[in-house]
Write a protein that holds these residues in place. Structure first.
Motif, PDB file in Angstrom:
ATOM      1  N   ARG A  28       2.283  -6.820  -0.172  1.00 39.94           N
ATOM      2  CA  ARG A  28       3.523  -6.182  -0.627  1.00 39.94           C
ATOM      3  C   ARG A  28       3.496  -5.919  -2.131  1.00 39.94           C
ATOM      4  N   LEU A  29       2.906  -6.839  -2.904  1.00 35.83           N
ATOM      5  CA  LEU A  29       2.837  -6.622  -4.348  1.00 35.83           C
ATOM      6  C   LEU A  29       1.940  -5.431  -4.686  1.00 35.83           C
ATOM      7  N   LEU A  30       0.818  -5.308  -3.991  1.00 32.89           N
ATOM      8  CA  LEU A  30      -0.095  -4.195  -4.273  1.00 32.89           C
ATOM      9  C   LEU A  30       0.465  -2.873  -3.773  1.00 32.89           C
ATOM     10  N   GLU A  31       1.214  -2.895  -2.680  1.00 28.21           N
ATOM     11  CA  GLU A  31       1.802  -1.661  -2.160  1.00 28.21           C
ATOM     12  C   GLU A  31       2.921  -1.133  -3.054  1.00 28.21           C
ATOM     13  N   THR A  32       3.561  -2.012  -3.808  1.00 30.79           N
ATOM     14  CA  THR A  32       4.713  -1.615  -4.629  1.00 30.79           C
ATOM     15  C   THR A  32       4.431  -1.844  -6.103  1.00 30.79           C
ATOM     16  N   ALA A  33       3.211  -1.586  -6.532  1.00 32.51           N
ATOM     17  CA  ALA A  33       2.842  -1.831  -7.929  1.00 32.51           C
ATOM     18  C   ALA A  33       3.666  -0.989  -8.888  1.00 32.51           C
ATOM     19  N   ASP A  34       4.135   0.181  -8.455  1.00 28.17           N
ATOM     20  CA  ASP A  34       4.902   1.036  -9.356  1.00 28.17           C
ATOM     21  C   ASP A  34       6.296   0.490  -9.644  1.00 28.17           C
ATOM     22  N   GLU A  35       6.730  -0.538  -8.918  1.00 25.80           N
ATOM     23  CA  GLU A  35       8.038  -1.139  -9.169  1.00 25.80           C
ATOM     24  C   GLU A  35       7.973  -2.238 -10.222  1.00 25.80           C
ATOM     25  N   ALA A  36       6.776  -2.605 -10.653  1.00 28.25           N
ATOM     26  CA  ALA A  36       6.602  -3.723 -11.586  1.00 28.25           C
ATOM     27  C   ALA A  36       6.373  -3.207 -13.003  1.00 28.25           C
ATOM     28  N   ARG A  82      -5.824  -0.446  -9.633  1.00 29.38           N
ATOM     29  CA  ARG A  82      -5.584  -1.886  -9.698  1.00 29.38           C
ATOM     30  C   ARG A  82      -6.072  -2.581  -8.434  1.00 29.38           C
ATOM     31  N   THR A  83      -5.773  -1.994  -7.284  1.00 30.94           N
ATOM     32  CA  THR A  83      -6.206  -2.587  -6.019  1.00 30.94           C
ATOM     33  C   THR A  83      -7.719  -2.583  -5.911  1.00 30.94           C
ATOM     34  N   ARG A  84      -8.339  -1.473  -6.294  1.00 30.81           N
ATOM     35  CA  ARG A  84      -9.807  -1.415  -6.224  1.00 30.81           C
ATOM     36  C   ARG A  84     -10.448  -2.429  -7.171  1.00 30.81           C
ATOM     37  N   ALA A  85      -9.837  -2.625  -8.345  1.00 30.87           N
ATOM     38  CA  ALA A  85     -10.385  -3.608  -9.292  1.00 30.87           C
ATOM     39  C   ALA A  85     -10.285  -5.024  -8.729  1.00 30.87           C
ATOM     40  N   ILE A  86      -9.175  -5.333  -8.078  1.00 30.94           N
ATOM     41  CA  ILE A  86      -9.008  -6.659  -7.474  1.00 30.94           C
ATOM     42  C   ILE A  86     -10.043  -6.873  -6.384  1.00 30.94           C
ATOM     43  N   MET A  87     -10.281  -5.853  -5.553  1.00 33.03           N
ATOM     44  CA  MET A  87     -11.275  -5.965  -4.490  1.00 33.03           C
ATOM     45  C   MET A  87     -12.678  -6.150  -5.070  1.00 33.03           C
ATOM     46  N   PRO A 104      18.990  -9.680 -11.897  1.00 33.38           N
ATOM     47  CA  PRO A 104      19.709  -9.126 -10.755  1.00 33.38           C
ATOM     48  C   PRO A 104      18.914  -7.996 -10.126  1.00 33.38           C
ATOM     49  N   ALA A 105      19.247  -7.690  -8.881  1.00 38.08           N
ATOM     50  CA  ALA A 105      18.548  -6.621  -8.170  1.00 38.08           C
ATOM     51  C   ALA A 105      18.728  -5.307  -8.899  1.00 38.08           C
ATOM     52  N   PRO A 106      17.691  -4.510  -9.066  1.00 36.35           N
ATOM     53  CA  PRO A 106      17.812  -3.245  -9.787  1.00 36.35           C
ATOM     54  C   PRO A 106      18.683  -2.268  -9.025  1.00 36.35           C
ATOM     55  N   THR A 107      19.466  -1.513  -9.785  1.00 38.59           N
ATOM     56  CA  THR A 107      20.345  -0.528  -9.156  1.00 38.59           C
ATOM     57  C   THR A 107      19.676   0.830  -9.063  1.00 38.59           C
ATOM     58  N   THR A 108      18.607   1.033  -9.821  1.00 38.49           N
ATOM     59  CA  THR A 108      17.871   2.286  -9.750  1.00 38.49           C
ATOM     60  C   THR A 108      16.407   1.976  -9.537  1.00 38.49           C
ATOM     61  N   VAL A 109      15.702   2.924  -8.981  1.00 39.64           N
ATOM     62  CA  VAL A 109      14.276   2.750  -8.723  1.00 39.64           C
ATOM     63  C   VAL A 109      13.506   2.980 -10.016  1.00 39.64           C
ATOM     64  N   ARG A 110      12.576   2.066 -10.318  1.00 37.63           N
ATOM     65  CA  ARG A 110      11.770   2.226 -11.519  1.00 37.63           C
ATOM     66  C   ARG A 110      10.893   3.463 -11.399  1.00 37.63           C
ATOM     67  N   THR A 111      10.610   4.069 -12.537  1.00 38.48           N
ATOM     68  CA  THR A 111       9.747   5.245 -12.523  1.00 38.48           C
ATOM     69  C   THR A 111       8.324   4.830 -12.219  1.00 38.48           C
ATOM     70  N   GLU A 145      -1.963   3.824 -17.820  1.00 39.67           N
ATOM     71  CA  GLU A 145      -1.416   2.500 -18.062  1.00 39.67           C
ATOM     72  C   GLU A 145      -2.431   1.439 -17.665  1.00 39.67           C
ATOM     73  N   ASP A 146      -2.248   0.248 -18.228  1.00 39.64           N
ATOM     74  CA  ASP A 146      -3.180  -0.860 -17.962  1.00 39.64           C
ATOM     75  C   ASP A 146      -3.183  -1.208 -16.482  1.00 39.64           C
ATOM     76  N   VAL A 147      -4.362  -1.295 -15.877  1.00 36.45           N
ATOM     77  CA  VAL A 147      -4.485  -1.643 -14.462  1.00 36.45           C
ATOM     78  C   VAL A 147      -5.342  -2.889 -14.295  1.00 36.45           C
ATOM     79  N   THR A 148      -5.546  -3.622 -15.375  1.00 39.03           N
ATOM     80  CA  THR A 148      -6.385  -4.825 -15.290  1.00 39.03           C
ATOM     81  C   THR A 148      -5.734  -5.857 -14.389  1.00 39.03           C
TER      82      THR A 148
END
Length: 517
Positions: A81-89, A129-134, A500-507, A513-516
């Motif tokens: 779930r963290l890797l699938e939603t990396a754009d939310e972090a 990021r996912t490929r680097a982790i693998m 608190p839970a975000p009210t808008t979706v992060r861009t 951007e850093d993918v390390t």
């Protein structure tokens, strides 16, 4: 004086802390499999909702759960779930998540990691990021040649997904690439395991050089007798493979040597319960000695430090578990029985089974669950007239003989007879309740924690104290911070207070951007 805003913040913190504890209990106990009172699909739907809820509202805490003693199923779900939603972090969150993911993947069994990577490929999660982790995980594997033979499909999937370079030539990675993508062309391999796989197609002697799960297929192809094959393969079997095949390797009345004293405590309890009553009784000294040795290893520095300990252990019919988790609740209770005996002061332990059984080695799932009556017995002073320092209840929480008595006994005890909390009461529950999104609790004022392996009992008691209400959310987040720092080997405030839970979706992440990880 508290202002309305400060009171609102405190209430929000308490709700967040309760959500965190609820998720931790689920992540420890739930595996998405059928339980005694709920179907597998109910478990999966309930667990899916919890993962989504906590990830969206408390992403930092969600990632920090990887540092706790959660089970492999939920650890893999969190990583996915963290890797699938990396754009939310945020970039800071991604850096912390990368360290936690790398540490957790290193602790997971390789077959589960390969399965996770296959799920990511099917879900088309293919960011840098996912490929680097693998790539980093594959680079840390001790022997890719062994993985190529034992986990061939999984390694092949990962190699394709991350575009793993497999050059021509004689280097090890080139041989692995040729084995995966150009099979049958090489006349021989330099790598011993790869060449044993090649020779096993026509040479029976090479079969015993392969991992047991791979060798089984070749043995069947060559028509080898089962007992001959098992004898040859025994030196290369894992500890669990030896236990699974022990019955088949029995020659006459002589059982092959198996050092049960090195088995983990809960796994050993499962093995003991799989044996018939006559065999358990006949091997009493061996089995009891192995259980006590495993309990001493699990207790470690905590041995003898818990004072007087009384335990209520559930061996009712529901402890039989399900077809997928056969006798798991009873095995946890049996393992806790031996562990608590070591944790208590010498001669200061008393274990009470709900069925009234007196011989722990011969327990079986049977009868109703009279938790209330057994708790009354456990709260009585010992032979020296002193009350127990700790009462530990190991049960799925379904008190039904009569229903609700356990909760009422504990409520009266806490409010009327022991308001000073001289006796610490902890309920550990090995069964996830899909309808309640948590493990079932006995009483509101009793600390309850989910448990999967008895070895985690000392750590779970520390987590359970946060559920009693005597410690605030700040202490809970500080505890999570310490666990993350220990797990990743880095200090600093990594969890912080949940936002608190975000009210808008992060861009989405900007290019470059850093993918390390």
């Amino acid at each position: 004086m508290n202002t309305p805003d400060s009171r609102a913040d405190s209430a929000a913190d308490l709700v967040a802390a309760e959500d965190v504890l609820l998720f931790v209990n689920a992540a420890i106990t739930a595996t998405g499999q059928r339980e005694f009172r709920s179907r597998a699909v109910d478990q999966q739907l309930s667990l899916d909702f919890l993962h989504t809820y906590v990830r969206v509202n408390y992403r930092r805490v969600y990632a920090a759960s990887l540092a706790l003693d959660i089970n492999h199923h939920n650890a893999a779900l969190i990583v996915r779930r963290l890797l699938e939603t990396a754009d939310e972090a945020s970039p800071e969150e991604r850096r912390t998540e990368g360290r936690l993911i790398a540490a957790r993947l290193a602790a997971l069994p390789p077959q589960r990691v390969y399965r996770l990577f296959g799920e990511l490929r099917r879900a088309k999660v293919n960011n840098r990021r996912t490929r680097a982790i693998m790539r980093n995980w594959l680079a840390a594997r001790p022997d890719l040649g062994h993985d190529a033979v034992k986990y061939r499909a999984g390694l092949k999937t990962v190699a394709r997904h991350i575009h793993l370079p497999c050059p021509e030539g004689g280097e090890p990675l080139a041989e692995v690439g040729a084995f995966l993508f150009r099979p049958g062309r090489a006349r021989r391999y330099e790598h011993r395991m790869l060449d044993a796989w090649r020779r096993a197609h026509y040479e029976q002697g090479a079969v015993a050089e392969l991992p047991f799960t791979v060798a089984e297929g070749f043995a069947a192809k060559h028509g080898m007798k089962r007992e001959v094959f098992l004898k040859r393969a025994a030196p290369r079997m894992t500890r669990l493979e030896r236990l699974r095949t022990q019955e088949q390797r029995t020659v006459g009345d002589r059982r092959p040597d198996a050092d049960l004293t090195v088995m983990p405590l809960t796994r050993l309890a499962l093995y003991v319960l799989s044996l018939g009553f006559e065999e358990r009784a006949g091997r009493r000294a061996e089995l009891t000695g192995a259980l006590r040795a495993a309990a001493r290893r699990a207790a470690g520095a905590h041995a003898g430090s818990w004072g007087r300990v009384h335990a209520v252990l559930d061996d009712s019919f529901s402890s039989s578990g399900s077809g997928q988790k056969r006798r798991r609740p009873l095995a946890v209770a049996l393992a806790c029985h031996h562990l608590l005996e070591v944790l208590a002061a010498p001669g200061a332990y008393r274990g009470l089974w709900t069925s009234g059984a007196c011989d722990a080695l011969l327990v079986r799932p049977w009868g109703p669950t009279p938790l209330g009556m057994r708790i009354l017995d456990a709260l009585e002073p010992g032979g020296d007239g002193a009350a127990p320092d700790r009462l530990v209840i190991v049960s799925d929480g379904w008190d039904n003989a009569p229903a609700g008595l356990a909760g009422e006994v504990l409520r009266v005890w806490r409010h009327r007879l022991d308001p000073g909390r001289r006796t610490a009461v902890v309920h550990v529950n090995p069964v996830y309740d899909a309808e309640g999104f948590d493990v079932r609790r006995l009483a509101a004022g009793v600390a309850t924690a989910g448990i999967r392996d008895a070895e985690d009992l000392p750590a779970l008691v520390e987590i359970a104290r946060f559920a009693e209400g005597r410690t605030g959310p700040a202490e809970l987040y500080a505890y999570l911070d310490r666990q993350v720092a220990r797990f990743t080997g880095e200090g600093g405030c990594l969890v912080k207070r949940p936002e608190p839970a975000p009210t808008t979706v992060r861009t989405a992440r900007a290019p470059g951007e850093d993918v390390t990880p």
